[in-house]
Scaffold this active site. Structure first.
Site, PDB file in Angstrom:
ATOM      1  N   PHE A 160      -9.949   6.039  29.579  1.00 38.53           N
ATOM      2  CA  PHE A 160     -10.484   5.141  30.603  1.00 38.53           C
ATOM      3  C   PHE A 160     -10.139   3.723  30.169  1.00 38.53           C
ATOM      4  O   PHE A 160     -10.493   3.288  29.074  1.00 38.53           O
ATOM      5  CB  PHE A 160     -11.994   5.304  30.793  1.00 38.53           C
ATOM      6  CG  PHE A 160     -12.461   4.581  32.012  1.00 38.53           C
ATOM      7  CD1 PHE A 160     -12.272   5.131  33.279  1.00 38.53           C
ATOM      8  CD2 PHE A 160     -13.024   3.308  31.919  1.00 38.53           C
ATOM      9  CE1 PHE A 160     -12.650   4.440  34.423  1.00 38.53           C
ATOM     10  CE2 PHE A 160     -13.408   2.616  33.058  1.00 38.53           C
ATOM     11  CZ  PHE A 160     -13.218   3.182  34.308  1.00 38.53           C
ATOM     12  N   VAL A 161      -9.389   3.023  31.012  1.00 41.74           N
ATOM     13  CA  VAL A 161      -8.883   1.703  30.624  1.00 41.74           C
ATOM     14  C   VAL A 161      -9.480   0.602  31.504  1.00 41.74           C
ATOM     15  O   VAL A 161      -9.805   0.818  32.665  1.00 41.74           O
ATOM     16  CB  VAL A 161      -7.337   1.670  30.690  1.00 41.74           C
ATOM     17  CG1 VAL A 161      -6.737   2.448  29.529  1.00 41.74           C
ATOM     18  CG2 VAL A 161      -6.809   2.213  32.022  1.00 41.74           C
TER      19      VAL A 161
ATOM     20  N   LYS B 289      -1.644   7.517  35.270  1.00 41.75           N
ATOM     21  CA  LYS B 289      -2.182   8.585  34.400  1.00 41.75           C
ATOM     22  C   LYS B 289      -1.801   9.932  35.000  1.00 41.75           C
ATOM     23  O   LYS B 289      -2.623  10.583  35.639  1.00 41.75           O
ATOM     24  CB  LYS B 289      -3.716   8.500  34.381  1.00 41.75           C
ATOM     25  CG  LYS B 289      -4.311   7.450  33.498  1.00 41.75           C
ATOM     26  CD  LYS B 289      -5.795   7.763  33.307  1.00 41.75           C
ATOM     27  CE  LYS B 289      -6.648   6.625  33.735  1.00 41.75           C
ATOM     28  NZ  LYS B 289      -8.094   6.897  33.622  1.00 41.75           N
TER      29      LYS B 289
ATOM     30  N   GLU C 149      -0.793  -0.897  43.812  1.00 42.18           N
ATOM     31  CA  GLU C 149      -1.955  -0.273  43.163  1.00 42.18           C
ATOM     32  C   GLU C 149      -2.016  -0.665  41.694  1.00 42.18           C
ATOM     33  O   GLU C 149      -1.001  -0.897  41.053  1.00 42.18           O
ATOM     34  CB  GLU C 149      -1.835   1.260  43.259  1.00 42.18           C
ATOM     35  CG  GLU C 149      -2.699   1.881  44.366  1.00 42.18           C
ATOM     36  CD  GLU C 149      -4.199   1.838  44.084  1.00 42.18           C
ATOM     37  OE1 GLU C 149      -4.652   1.019  43.257  1.00 42.18           O
ATOM     38  OE2 GLU C 149      -4.920   2.623  44.689  1.00 42.18           O
ATOM     39  N   ASP C 150      -3.232  -0.706  41.175  1.00 42.15           N
ATOM     40  CA  ASP C 150      -3.412  -0.984  39.754  1.00 42.15           C
ATOM     41  C   ASP C 150      -3.120   0.258  38.910  1.00 42.15           C
ATOM     42  O   ASP C 150      -2.394   0.200  37.921  1.00 42.15           O
ATOM     43  CB  ASP C 150      -4.839  -1.498  39.483  1.00 42.15           C
ATOM     44  CG  ASP C 150      -5.924  -0.640  40.146  1.00 42.15           C
ATOM     45  OD1 ASP C 150      -5.587   0.361  40.815  1.00 42.15           O
ATOM     46  OD2 ASP C 150      -7.108  -0.971  39.985  1.00 42.15           O
TER      47      ASP C 150
ATOM     48  N   ARG D  28     -12.556  -7.085  34.276  1.00 34.99           N
ATOM     49  CA  ARG D  28     -11.348  -7.279  35.074  1.00 34.99           C
ATOM     50  C   ARG D  28     -10.487  -8.429  34.554  1.00 34.99           C
ATOM     51  O   ARG D  28      -9.274  -8.436  34.728  1.00 34.99           O
ATOM     52  CB  ARG D  28     -11.703  -7.586  36.535  1.00 34.99           C
ATOM     53  CG  ARG D  28     -12.336  -6.430  37.287  1.00 34.99           C
ATOM     54  CD  ARG D  28     -12.372  -6.737  38.775  1.00 34.99           C
ATOM     55  NE  ARG D  28     -13.232  -5.858  39.540  1.00 34.99           N
ATOM     56  CZ  ARG D  28     -12.893  -4.652  39.993  1.00 34.99           C
ATOM     57  NH1 ARG D  28     -11.694  -4.171  39.750  1.00 34.99           N
ATOM     58  NH2 ARG D  28     -13.740  -3.909  40.676  1.00 34.99           N
TER      59      ARG D  28
ATOM     60  N   LYS E 260     -10.356  -4.108  44.471  1.00 32.26           N
ATOM     61  CA  LYS E 260     -10.116  -5.353  43.791  1.00 32.26           C
ATOM     62  C   LYS E 260      -9.151  -5.183  42.624  1.00 32.26           C
ATOM     63  O   LYS E 260      -8.547  -6.128  42.153  1.00 32.26           O
ATOM     64  CB  LYS E 260     -11.446  -5.900  43.226  1.00 32.26           C
ATOM     65  CG  LYS E 260     -12.507  -6.158  44.231  1.00 32.26           C
ATOM     66  CD  LYS E 260     -13.817  -6.495  43.448  1.00 32.26           C
ATOM     67  CE  LYS E 260     -14.982  -6.234  44.323  1.00 32.26           C
ATOM     68  NZ  LYS E 260     -16.246  -6.299  43.567  1.00 32.26           N
ATOM     69  N   GLY E 261      -9.046  -3.954  42.124  1.00 29.28           N
ATOM     70  CA  GLY E 261      -8.318  -3.701  40.879  1.00 29.28           C
ATOM     71  C   GLY E 261      -6.905  -4.264  40.832  1.00 29.28           C
ATOM     72  O   GLY E 261      -6.433  -4.690  39.778  1.00 29.28           O
TER      73      GLY E 261
ATOM     74  N   ASP F  88     -11.711  -2.338  36.099  1.00 27.70           N
ATOM     75  CA  ASP F  88     -13.097  -2.588  35.702  1.00 27.70           C
ATOM     76  C   ASP F  88     -13.829  -1.340  35.244  1.00 27.70           C
ATOM     77  O   ASP F  88     -13.384  -0.202  35.479  1.00 27.70           O
ATOM     78  CB  ASP F  88     -13.877  -3.148  36.892  1.00 27.70           C
ATOM     79  CG  ASP F  88     -14.157  -2.055  37.946  1.00 27.70           C
ATOM     80  OD1 ASP F  88     -13.186  -1.399  38.384  1.00 27.70           O
ATOM     81  OD2 ASP F  88     -15.336  -1.839  38.284  1.00 27.70           O
TER      82      ASP F  88
ATOM     83  N   ASP G   8      -4.677   7.687  39.289  1.00 28.81           N
ATOM     84  CA  ASP G   8      -5.412   8.605  38.431  1.00 28.81           C
ATOM     85  C   ASP G   8      -5.334   9.990  39.090  1.00 28.81           C
ATOM     86  O   ASP G   8      -4.339  10.691  38.953  1.00 28.81           O
ATOM     87  CB  ASP G   8      -6.838   8.063  38.338  1.00 28.81           C
ATOM     88  CG  ASP G   8      -7.697   8.749  37.306  1.00 28.81           C
ATOM     89  OD1 ASP G   8      -7.220   8.933  36.185  1.00 28.81           O
ATOM     90  OD2 ASP G   8      -8.854   9.104  37.616  1.00 28.81           O
TER      91      ASP G   8
HETATM   92  P1  IMP Z   1      -7.506   7.875  42.075  1.00 27.77           P
HETATM   93  O1  IMP Z   1      -7.901   7.985  43.519  1.00 27.77           O
HETATM   94  O2  IMP Z   1      -8.244   8.872  41.227  1.00 27.77           O
HETATM   95  O3  IMP Z   1      -6.018   7.911  41.836  1.00 27.77           O
HETATM   96  O4  IMP Z   1      -8.093   6.516  41.577  1.00 27.77           O
HETATM   97  C1  IMP Z   1      -7.476   5.354  41.766  1.00 27.77           C
HETATM   98  C2  IMP Z   1      -8.428   4.191  41.564  1.00 27.77           C
HETATM   99  O5  IMP Z   1      -9.474   4.485  40.623  1.00 27.77           O
HETATM  100  C3  IMP Z   1      -7.662   3.050  40.956  1.00 27.77           C
HETATM  101  O6  IMP Z   1      -7.100   2.239  41.953  1.00 27.77           O
HETATM  102  C4  IMP Z   1      -8.706   2.351  40.119  1.00 27.77           C
HETATM  103  O7  IMP Z   1      -9.368   1.376  40.866  1.00 27.77           O
HETATM  104  C5  IMP Z   1      -9.666   3.443  39.701  1.00 27.77           C
HETATM  105  N1  IMP Z   1      -9.349   3.943  38.324  1.00 27.77           N
HETATM  106  C6  IMP Z   1      -8.674   5.051  37.974  1.00 27.77           C
HETATM  107  N2  IMP Z   1      -8.561   5.180  36.639  1.00 27.77           N
HETATM  108  C7  IMP Z   1      -9.186   4.090  36.130  1.00 27.77           C
HETATM  109  C8  IMP Z   1      -9.410   3.622  34.767  1.00 27.77           C
HETATM  110  O8  IMP Z   1      -8.977   4.208  33.762  1.00 27.77           O
HETATM  111  N3  IMP Z   1     -10.074   2.451  34.662  1.00 27.77           N
HETATM  112  C9  IMP Z   1     -10.560   1.745  35.730  1.00 27.77           C
HETATM  113  N4  IMP Z   1     -10.372   2.137  36.996  1.00 27.77           N
HETATM  114  C10 IMP Z   1      -9.699   3.309  37.196  1.00 27.77           C
HETATM  115 MG    MG Z   2      -7.701   0.432  42.699  1.00 26.66          MG
END
Ligand code: IMP
Ligand code: MG
Length: 175
Positions: free
Chosen positions: A150-151, A129, A97-98, A163, A41-42, A157, A101
């Site tokens: 953490f944002v 990040k 993508e939002d 959100r 949903k992000g 969310d 990470d």
């Molecule tokens: P990744 O697989 O670790 O790159 O995570 C990606 C997903 O984790 C993103 O699409 C977000 O939904 C969630 N995410 C990563 N960092 C944050 C954060 O700081 N706040 C909230 N959601 C996050």
């Molecule tokens: Mg996401």
């Protein structure tokens, strides 16, 4: 545990960055058929803002994946909850993508979509990040590089909360 919220990137700055990215996308794909895939949903807020600034004809699709459960770091496992509805064979695809990470979600999605024979798969993220990356992946279009916080807000969310905040905020935890 108590939580605190602090504005990190203001609504206006996000707005102009989204416009800038949309112009690049409009220019890069002006002669091709493009499908944007929103990762729910992000990314729903970013997707909604982005597509309205894109000036070429596009198609929208939505996918829902879960990688986090309710913790604040990636489990490394990506579960597909809802798949896209379009046939992407021979089409240009842009994953919206939002935030990136660890990068695990994006790598997984990109590899999955590639198996369906698209002409190209690129990615756009509004927040990034890079210091948290565990796999080698970078977004083709990206908005803001952010520190290791953490944002929440602008679609992001914590346990499904925050959100709807217009600014991107840092969520801190303390006793
Ligand atoms: P990744 O697989 O670790 O790159 O995570 C990606 C997903 O984790 C993103 O699409 C977000 O939904 C969630 N995410 C990563 N960092 C944050 C954060 O700081 N706040 C909230 N959601 C996050
Ligand atoms: Mg996401």
């Amino acid at each position: 545990m108590k939580t605190g919220l602090e504005i990190y990137i203001q609504e206006n700055a996000i707005k102009s960055k989204v416009k800038e990215i949309a112009q690049k996308i409009s220019n890069d794909y002006k002669d091709s058929e493009l499908i944007l895939i929103c990762v729910l949903k992000g990314s729903c807020i970013f997707m909604a803002d982005l597509v309205r600034e894109i000036s070429i004809p596009i198609f929208l699709d939505f996918m829902s994946v879960s990688s986090y459960g309710s913790s604040t770091s990636s489990s490394g496992k990506v579960r597909i909850i809802k798949d896209i509805e379009n046939d992407i064979e021979g089409k240009h695809v842009l994953i919206v993508e939002d935030i990136i990470d660890s990068g695990l979600t994006l790598v997984h999605l990109r590899d999955l979509l590639y198996t369906r024979g698209p002409k190209s798969v690129k990615t756009v993220t509004i927040f990034d990040k890079p210091s948290r990356r565990v796999v080698d992946i970078n977004s083709d279009y990206r908005g803001f590089e952010i520190e290791n916080h953490f944002v929440v807000g602008y679609g992001l969310d914590y346990k499904e909360k925050y959100r709807n905040l217009k600014d991107l905020c840092i969520l801190s935890f303390y006793d």
